[in-house]
Scaffold this motif. Sequence first.
Motif, PDB file in Angstrom:
ATOM      1  N   UNK A  76      71.593  79.507  59.479  1.00 53.03           N
ATOM      2  CA  UNK A  76      70.004  79.915  59.217  1.00 53.03           C
ATOM      3  C   UNK A  76      69.562  80.933  60.490  1.00 53.03           C
ATOM      4  N   UNK A  77      70.066  80.508  61.546  1.00 50.28           N
ATOM      5  CA  UNK A  77      69.658  81.300  62.859  1.00 50.28           C
ATOM      6  C   UNK A  77      70.213  82.725  62.793  1.00 50.28           C
ATOM      7  N   UNK A  78      71.601  82.912  62.060  1.00 52.91           N
ATOM      8  CA  UNK A  78      72.276  83.930  61.824  1.00 52.91           C
ATOM      9  C   UNK A  78      71.405  84.938  61.020  1.00 52.91           C
ATOM     10  N   UNK A 101      68.335  70.135  79.434  1.00 52.55           N
ATOM     11  CA  UNK A 101      69.109  70.866  78.178  1.00 52.55           C
ATOM     12  C   UNK A 101      68.024  71.233  77.307  1.00 52.55           C
ATOM     13  N   UNK A 102      67.800  72.654  77.004  1.00 54.21           N
ATOM     14  CA  UNK A 102      66.865  73.063  76.014  1.00 54.21           C
ATOM     15  C   UNK A 102      67.039  74.233  75.358  1.00 54.21           C
ATOM     16  N   UNK A 103      67.190  73.982  74.064  1.00 51.68           N
ATOM     17  CA  UNK A 103      67.720  75.109  73.060  1.00 51.68           C
ATOM     18  C   UNK A 103      67.219  74.726  71.698  1.00 51.68           C
ATOM     19  N   UNK A 104      67.476  75.694  70.657  1.00 54.68           N
ATOM     20  CA  UNK A 104      66.934  75.391  69.294  1.00 54.68           C
ATOM     21  C   UNK A 104      67.611  74.029  68.811  1.00 54.68           C
ATOM     22  N   UNK A 105      68.662  73.678  69.526  1.00 49.98           N
ATOM     23  CA  UNK A 105      69.543  72.414  68.883  1.00 49.98           C
ATOM     24  C   UNK A 105      69.084  71.138  69.906  1.00 49.98           C
ATOM     25  N   UNK A 106      68.220  71.486  70.891  1.00 52.47           N
ATOM     26  CA  UNK A 106      67.925  70.406  71.649  1.00 52.47           C
ATOM     27  C   UNK A 106      66.500  70.638  72.391  1.00 52.47           C
ATOM     28  N   UNK A 107      65.422  69.931  71.664  1.00 47.06           N
ATOM     29  CA  UNK A 107      64.149  70.276  71.982  1.00 47.06           C
ATOM     30  C   UNK A 107      63.239  68.953  72.351  1.00 47.06           C
ATOM     31  N   UNK A 108      64.082  67.834  73.032  1.00 42.18           N
ATOM     32  CA  UNK A 108      63.371  66.801  73.523  1.00 42.18           C
ATOM     33  C   UNK A 108      62.376  66.797  74.369  1.00 42.18           C
ATOM     34  N   UNK A 126      69.083  85.849  69.799  1.00 41.00           N
ATOM     35  CA  UNK A 126      67.808  85.222  69.134  1.00 41.00           C
ATOM     36  C   UNK A 126      67.481  84.006  69.870  1.00 41.00           C
ATOM     37  N   UNK A 127      68.444  83.244  70.021  1.00 38.57           N
ATOM     38  CA  UNK A 127      68.309  81.917  70.700  1.00 38.57           C
ATOM     39  C   UNK A 127      67.704  82.117  72.063  1.00 38.57           C
ATOM     40  N   UNK A 128      68.070  82.866  72.739  1.00 39.86           N
ATOM     41  CA  UNK A 128      67.412  83.149  74.235  1.00 39.86           C
ATOM     42  C   UNK A 128      66.299  83.772  74.060  1.00 39.86           C
ATOM     43  N   UNK A 129      66.055  84.763  73.284  1.00 38.00           N
ATOM     44  CA  UNK A 129      64.570  85.239  73.236  1.00 38.00           C
ATOM     45  C   UNK A 129      63.509  84.232  72.583  1.00 38.00           C
ATOM     46  N   UNK A 130      63.954  83.223  71.644  1.00 39.32           N
ATOM     47  CA  UNK A 130      63.195  82.122  71.555  1.00 39.32           C
ATOM     48  C   UNK A 130      62.760  81.317  72.707  1.00 39.32           C
ATOM     49  N   UNK A 131      63.867  81.089  73.667  1.00 38.69           N
ATOM     50  CA  UNK A 131      63.522  80.169  74.717  1.00 38.69           C
ATOM     51  C   UNK A 131      62.369  81.098  75.529  1.00 38.69           C
ATOM     52  N   UNK A 180      58.366  81.460  65.019  1.00 40.67           N
ATOM     53  CA  UNK A 180      58.337  80.223  64.110  1.00 40.67           C
ATOM     54  C   UNK A 180      59.462  80.326  62.923  1.00 40.67           C
ATOM     55  N   UNK A 181      60.011  81.036  62.654  1.00 38.07           N
ATOM     56  CA  UNK A 181      61.144  81.252  61.660  1.00 38.07           C
ATOM     57  C   UNK A 181      62.274  80.565  62.327  1.00 38.07           C
ATOM     58  N   UNK A 182      62.710  80.903  63.532  1.00 35.93           N
ATOM     59  CA  UNK A 182      63.844  80.207  64.292  1.00 35.93           C
ATOM     60  C   UNK A 182      63.663  78.792  64.587  1.00 35.93           C
ATOM     61  N   UNK A 183      62.080  78.428  64.888  1.00 39.87           N
ATOM     62  CA  UNK A 183      62.002  77.244  64.953  1.00 39.87           C
ATOM     63  C   UNK A 183      62.322  76.607  63.752  1.00 39.87           C
ATOM     64  N   UNK A 184      61.700  76.919  62.724  1.00 39.48           N
ATOM     65  CA  UNK A 184      62.015  76.057  61.479  1.00 39.48           C
ATOM     66  C   UNK A 184      63.455  76.319  60.607  1.00 39.48           C
ATOM     67  N   UNK A 185      64.198  77.194  61.294  1.00 38.03           N
ATOM     68  CA  UNK A 185      65.339  77.105  61.012  1.00 38.03           C
ATOM     69  C   UNK A 185      66.571  76.150  61.383  1.00 38.03           C
TER      70      UNK A 185
END
Length: 333
Positions: free
Chosen positions: A251-253, A181-188, A266-271, A307-312
């Motif tokens: 914030x992501x929105x 599992x990997x997303x802006x919400x799950x980054x372990x 945006x979430x998929x492009x970030x990945x 960077x801004x998506x990561x910080x969101x």
Amino acid sequence: MRTTRMGAIGPEVSVIGLGCMGMSMAYGAADDAESTRTLHRALDLGVNHLDTADIYGRGQNEELLGPVVRKRRDEVFLATKFGNRFTGEAVSTASPGAYVDSSGDWAREACDASLARLGIDTIDLYYLHRRNPDTPIEETMGALSDLVVDGKVRFIGLSEVSPATLRAAHAVHPVAAVQMEYSLFSRSVEREMLATCRDLDVALVAYSPVGRGLLTGTITGRDQLGSDDFRAGAPRFAEENLDRNLGLVERVREVAAEIGCTPAQAALAWLLAQGEDVLPIPGTKRVHYLEENVAAADLVLSPEQVYRLSEAVPPDEVAGERYPERSMRFIGN
């Protein structure tokens, strides 16, 4: 659709795949007709990486995919999984009747059962879905290696294992991909697993890349989750956590609006910006959402936008575990 190589040993696959679990379980009532249209539309759009598992709908998902895969076999890179087993009426790893069997004998038996449900001769990528730590990984990999020799499996994958298990498994037989599992919400995975994959040249397949729907921006409250929706019992969607997590989604929105895309895109492009070796497999049973997800492959984010998506979504601000407590015991072995 752009393609990329799946690790050192894998084939060229679409940079965005399709997770098929929700077509048969977890997110409300099934709609086989719409799901079948979605599968065909995915292939039409160049999405060749389809992901399923033997426990999705207790075999129903593989049976759903079977006719599409057989009809368009040359266009499909098919992944399925084994290892999770249910007794009685259990339907998920959170159920009391769920357990993990990663024995060599079950690997062989489960593979034959998946091939029969799918109606094909060879599985392109066969994952160990979850690992029982009481079974040496060398035993499991030995059986999977035999399946490759027998022509029943092309490539071997692991899911939700530890970095140490990945290294031990890879020493027995090359691993093509690790699904996490990997997303802006799950980054372990950023702590150690991603670096381990890169050290071994193993692809990282990112499941739940839009946070089980949270990052789509379409969920506004628990009243949208029916009793047959897995998320109704998931910690991140619990009453005490959801409002906080929806604040992060907002914030992501905001960043997505400035980019000119949807929050999910945006979430998929970030990945995708994390590297060519990160392969998201967003799940959907609707053509509309499939097309939205696929369009994310054409987005190129600037370093500032990444960077801004990561910080969101700071990892320590996400409220709640990924799974209920019982399911979490099956992870990281």
